[in-house]
Scaffold this motif. Structure first.
Motif, PDB file in Angstrom:
ATOM      1  N   ALA A  61      -2.399 -40.866  14.445  1.00  0.00           N
ATOM      2  CA  ALA A  61      -1.761 -40.815  15.757  1.00  0.00           C
ATOM      3  C   ALA A  61      -2.241 -39.552  16.463  1.00  0.00           C
ATOM      4  N   ASP A  62      -2.353 -39.635  17.763  1.00  0.00           N
ATOM      5  CA  ASP A  62      -2.931 -38.523  18.522  1.00  0.00           C
ATOM      6  C   ASP A  62      -2.197 -37.203  18.272  1.00  0.00           C
ATOM      7  N   SER A  63      -0.889 -37.247  18.181  1.00  0.00           N
ATOM      8  CA  SER A  63      -0.127 -36.002  18.044  1.00  0.00           C
ATOM      9  C   SER A  63      -0.277 -35.361  16.670  1.00  0.00           C
ATOM     10  N   MET A  64      -0.861 -36.077  15.718  1.00  0.00           N
ATOM     11  CA  MET A  64      -1.044 -35.548  14.370  1.00  0.00           C
ATOM     12  C   MET A  64      -2.479 -35.106  14.103  1.00  0.00           C
ATOM     13  N   LYS A  65      -3.394 -35.502  14.954  1.00  0.00           N
ATOM     14  CA  LYS A  65      -4.801 -35.155  14.729  1.00  0.00           C
ATOM     15  C   LYS A  65      -4.974 -33.649  14.670  1.00  0.00           C
ATOM     16  N   ARG A  67      -3.712 -31.653  12.556  1.00  0.00           N
ATOM     17  CA  ARG A  67      -2.638 -31.013  11.792  1.00  0.00           C
ATOM     18  C   ARG A  67      -2.354 -31.736  10.476  1.00  0.00           C
ATOM     19  N   PHE A  68      -2.459 -33.062  10.487  1.00  0.00           N
ATOM     20  CA  PHE A  68      -2.158 -33.866   9.300  1.00  0.00           C
ATOM     21  C   PHE A  68      -3.453 -34.438   8.726  1.00  0.00           C
ATOM     22  N   THR A  69      -3.475 -34.557   7.406  1.00  0.00           N
ATOM     23  CA  THR A  69      -4.617 -35.166   6.728  1.00  0.00           C
ATOM     24  C   THR A  69      -4.121 -36.153   5.684  1.00  0.00           C
ATOM     25  N   ILE A  70      -4.597 -37.375   5.787  1.00  0.00           N
ATOM     26  CA  ILE A  70      -4.268 -38.392   4.789  1.00  0.00           C
ATOM     27  C   ILE A  70      -5.419 -38.485   3.802  1.00  0.00           C
ATOM     28  N   SER A  71      -5.071 -38.657   2.533  1.00  0.00           N
ATOM     29  CA  SER A  71      -6.081 -38.806   1.495  1.00  0.00           C
ATOM     30  C   SER A  71      -5.494 -39.665   0.386  1.00  0.00           C
ATOM     31  N   ARG A  72      -6.337 -40.077  -0.525  1.00  0.00           N
ATOM     32  CA  ARG A  72      -5.857 -40.906  -1.633  1.00  0.00           C
ATOM     33  C   ARG A  72      -6.670 -40.607  -2.880  1.00  0.00           C
ATOM     34  N   LEU A  81      -0.191 -37.041   2.145  1.00  0.00           N
ATOM     35  CA  LEU A  81      -0.203 -36.631   3.548  1.00  0.00           C
ATOM     36  C   LEU A  81      -0.007 -35.122   3.574  1.00  0.00           C
ATOM     37  N   GLN A  82      -1.074 -34.411   3.874  1.00  0.00           N
ATOM     38  CA  GLN A  82      -1.005 -32.961   4.024  1.00  0.00           C
ATOM     39  C   GLN A  82      -0.628 -32.664   5.462  1.00  0.00           C
ATOM     40  N   MET A  83       0.464 -31.934   5.635  1.00  0.00           N
ATOM     41  CA  MET A  83       0.975 -31.627   6.967  1.00  0.00           C
ATOM     42  C   MET A  83       0.967 -30.125   7.170  1.00  0.00           C
ATOM     43  N   ASN A  84       0.197 -29.676   8.138  1.00  0.00           N
ATOM     44  CA  ASN A  84       0.080 -28.255   8.463  1.00  0.00           C
ATOM     45  C   ASN A  84       0.615 -27.990   9.863  1.00  0.00           C
TER      46      ASN A  84
END
Length: 123
Positions: A61-65, A67-72, A81-84
């Motif tokens: 989502a635009d507001s998370m670009k 700041r957040f990183t999804i990985s698996r 979900l890494q949230m900075n």
């Protein structure tokens, strides 16, 4: 269907970081694309991020670009979900979800959901 359990939520100050985890069981995890959604009090559930089954494609989502990183990690049957740089407006219950599509962003594309983990960001 795959069963999903989120963890890693908690209370953090604005500007801080958290890493959410979602452990999957029941089916072949690598056969599912995964997504994170969130729901704040009084608001509708919204898309946060998604990752394809291989991890080669992601969507935010635009507001998370930025700041957040999804990985698996398919070997661990887990999506993260890494949230900075967290903000008070990031306060919500965060849900992970699974879809058999290559990658998706709409809630109705996801057939399996976890119970959610609470993230609270204080100002």
């Amino acid at each position: 269907q795959v069963q999903l359990v989120e963890s890693g939520g908690g209370l953090v100050q604005a500007g801080g970081s958290l890493r959410l985890s979602c452990a999957a069981s029941g089916r072949t995890f690598s056969g599912y694309a995964m997504g994170w959604f969130r729901q704040a009090p009084g608001k509708e559930r919204e898309f946060v991020a998604a990752i394809s089954w291989s991890g080669g494609s992601t969507n935010y989502a635009d507001s998370m670009k930025g700041r957040f990183t999804i990985s698996r990690d398919n070997a661990k049957n887990t999506v993260y979900l890494q949230m900075n740089s967290l903000k008070p407006e990031d306060t919500a219950v965060y849900y992970c979800a699974a879809t058999t599509e290559y990658i998706a962003t709409g809630m109705n594309r996801f057939g399996s959901w976890g119970q959610g983990t609470q993230v609270t960001v204080s100002s």
